[in-house]
Design a protein around this motif. Structure first.
Motif, PDB file in Angstrom:
ATOM      1  N   MET A  83      -4.275  36.280 104.113  1.00  0.00           N
ATOM      2  CA  MET A  83      -4.080  35.713 105.444  1.00  0.00           C
ATOM      3  C   MET A  83      -2.961  36.432 106.190  1.00  0.00           C
ATOM      4  SD  MET A  83      -4.622  31.666 104.662  1.00  0.00           S
ATOM      5  CE  MET A  83      -3.725  31.180 106.092  1.00  0.00           C
ATOM      6  N   VAL A  84      -1.881  36.750 105.518  1.00  0.00           N
ATOM      7  CA  VAL A  84      -0.764  37.460 106.151  1.00  0.00           C
ATOM      8  C   VAL A  84      -1.204  38.857 106.565  1.00  0.00           C
ATOM      9  CG1 VAL A  84       1.504  38.467 105.718  1.00  0.00           C
ATOM     10  CG2 VAL A  84       1.028  36.123 105.019  1.00  0.00           C
ATOM     11  N   LYS A  85      -1.951  39.529 105.707  1.00  0.00           N
ATOM     12  CA  LYS A  85      -2.431  40.873 106.027  1.00  0.00           C
ATOM     13  C   LYS A  85      -3.363  40.842 107.235  1.00  0.00           C
ATOM     14  CE  LYS A  85      -4.756  44.794 103.893  1.00  0.00           C
ATOM     15  NZ  LYS A  85      -5.428  45.286 102.688  1.00  0.00           N
ATOM     16  N   ARG A  86      -4.256  39.852 107.296  1.00  0.00           N
ATOM     17  CA  ARG A  86      -5.180  39.728 108.422  1.00  0.00           C
ATOM     18  C   ARG A  86      -4.429  39.436 109.723  1.00  0.00           C
ATOM     19  NH1 ARG A  86      -9.381  35.326 107.656  1.00  0.00           N
ATOM     20  NH2 ARG A  86      -9.976  36.690 105.972  1.00  0.00           N
ATOM     21  N   SER A  87      -3.403  38.590 109.668  1.00  0.00           N
ATOM     22  CA  SER A  87      -2.657  38.276 110.894  1.00  0.00           C
ATOM     23  C   SER A  87      -1.887  39.490 111.396  1.00  0.00           C
ATOM     24  CB  SER A  87      -1.713  37.101 110.671  1.00  0.00           C
ATOM     25  OG  SER A  87      -0.649  37.470 109.824  1.00  0.00           O
ATOM     26  N   ARG A  88      -1.409  40.339 110.489  1.00  0.00           N
ATOM     27  CA  ARG A  88      -0.703  41.552 110.921  1.00  0.00           C
ATOM     28  C   ARG A  88      -1.649  42.540 111.587  1.00  0.00           C
ATOM     29  NH1 ARG A  88       3.178  42.109 105.754  1.00  0.00           N
ATOM     30  NH2 ARG A  88       4.744  40.625 106.461  1.00  0.00           N
ATOM     31  N   MET A 115      -2.090  30.981  91.065  1.00  0.00           N
ATOM     32  CA  MET A 115      -2.349  32.389  91.163  1.00  0.00           C
ATOM     33  C   MET A 115      -3.356  32.694  92.275  1.00  0.00           C
ATOM     34  SD  MET A 115      -0.898  34.662  89.520  1.00  0.00           S
ATOM     35  CE  MET A 115      -1.024  36.291  88.959  1.00  0.00           C
ATOM     36  N   GLN A 116      -4.383  31.885  92.378  1.00  0.00           N
ATOM     37  CA  GLN A 116      -5.412  32.102  93.383  1.00  0.00           C
ATOM     38  C   GLN A 116      -4.851  31.898  94.795  1.00  0.00           C
ATOM     39  OE1 GLN A 116      -8.617  29.381  93.111  1.00  0.00           O
ATOM     40  NE2 GLN A 116      -9.836  30.392  94.657  1.00  0.00           N
ATOM     41  N   TYR A 117      -3.944  30.932  94.963  1.00  0.00           N
ATOM     42  CA  TYR A 117      -3.363  30.665  96.277  1.00  0.00           C
ATOM     43  C   TYR A 117      -2.498  31.821  96.749  1.00  0.00           C
ATOM     44  CZ  TYR A 117      -5.009  25.943  95.562  1.00  0.00           C
ATOM     45  OH  TYR A 117      -5.799  24.862  95.347  1.00  0.00           O
ATOM     46  N   TYR A 118      -1.863  32.500  95.804  1.00  0.00           N
ATOM     47  CA  TYR A 118      -1.032  33.643  96.159  1.00  0.00           C
ATOM     48  C   TYR A 118      -1.868  34.737  96.820  1.00  0.00           C
ATOM     49  CZ  TYR A 118       1.881  37.760  95.647  1.00  0.00           C
ATOM     50  OH  TYR A 118       2.598  38.896  95.895  1.00  0.00           O
ATOM     51  N   TYR A 119      -3.030  35.023  96.271  1.00  0.00           N
ATOM     52  CA  TYR A 119      -3.896  36.067  96.839  1.00  0.00           C
ATOM     53  C   TYR A 119      -4.483  35.649  98.180  1.00  0.00           C
ATOM     54  CZ  TYR A 119      -3.477  38.317  92.332  1.00  0.00           C
ATOM     55  OH  TYR A 119      -2.969  38.932  91.221  1.00  0.00           O
ATOM     56  N   LEU A 120      -4.798  34.374  98.324  1.00  0.00           N
ATOM     57  CA  LEU A 120      -5.292  33.889  99.614  1.00  0.00           C
ATOM     58  C   LEU A 120      -4.218  33.998 100.686  1.00  0.00           C
ATOM     59  CD1 LEU A 120      -7.297  30.733  98.522  1.00  0.00           C
ATOM     60  CD2 LEU A 120      -8.211  32.906  99.348  1.00  0.00           C
ATOM     61  N   ARG A 121      -3.006  33.638 100.314  1.00  0.00           N
ATOM     62  CA  ARG A 121      -1.889  33.709 101.257  1.00  0.00           C
ATOM     63  C   ARG A 121      -1.634  35.159 101.671  1.00  0.00           C
ATOM     64  NH1 ARG A 121       2.965  31.062  98.857  1.00  0.00           N
ATOM     65  NH2 ARG A 121       2.881  32.908  97.583  1.00  0.00           N
ATOM     66  N   GLN A 122      -1.649  36.077 100.701  1.00  0.00           N
ATOM     67  CA  GLN A 122      -1.431  37.492 101.006  1.00  0.00           C
ATOM     68  C   GLN A 122      -2.520  38.028 101.928  1.00  0.00           C
ATOM     69  OE1 GLN A 122       1.163  38.931 100.611  1.00  0.00           O
ATOM     70  NE2 GLN A 122       2.185  38.249  98.773  1.00  0.00           N
TER      71      GLN A 122
END
Length: 114
Positions: free
Chosen positions: A10-15, A1-8
C-alpha cells in the motif's frame, strides 16, 4: 507477517500514485460541503508555495491568501496545466480555507440566497 507485506504494498502504491509536487505547481484543494454554498465549486485552485522536505508538508497559496496550516500530499490533487502562477496568488497574509472560499465565491459563501 502477511499484514507487513500488505502494508508495504500500500505504501509503495501511494508513492507511485501521489507524485511529489514542487513549488509553482497548481493544485486543487477539495472544499468540505459544510464550508461551501450550493452554487460554489467543489475545489479551490491554488499554487504550491513551499514544501517542507523533512515532513513532506506543503504550503498552498490561493487568490485570497496563503492557506493556514500545511497540507500533506493526499489532501490535494495536482493539476496537469499551469492555470495560475505565483504572481496571480497572494502571499501576504494567512487565512483559513473557509475564508478563502468565501472570498472567491460568486454567491457569498455558505449564506446562499435566492
Amino acid at each position: 507477517m502477511q499484514y507487513y507485506y500488505l502494508r508495504q504494498r500500500m505504501v509503495k502504491r501511494s508513492r507511485v500514485d501521489l507524485i511529489t509536487g514542487v513549488p509553482g505547481d497548481n493544485v486543487a484543494v477539495p472544499i468540505p460541503a459544510v464550508d461551501r454554498g450550493r452554487g460554489d465549486h467543489r475545489n479551490i485552485l491554488g499554487v504550491i508555495v513551499n514544501r517542507d522536505v523533512d515532513t513532506d508538508q506543503y504550503n498552498i497559496s490561493v487568490k485570497a491568501d496563503v492557506l493556514k496550516g500545511q497540507y500533506s500530499r493526499n489532501q490535494f490533487d495536482l493539476c496537469p496545466q499551469r492555470l495560475l502562477t505565483e504572481a496571480d496568488v497572494s502571499q501576504g497574509n494567512v487565512t483559513s480555507l473557509r475564508s478563502a472560499v468565501i472570498a472567491e465565491s460568486s454567491s457569498g459563501g455558505q449564506g446562499f440566497t435566492k
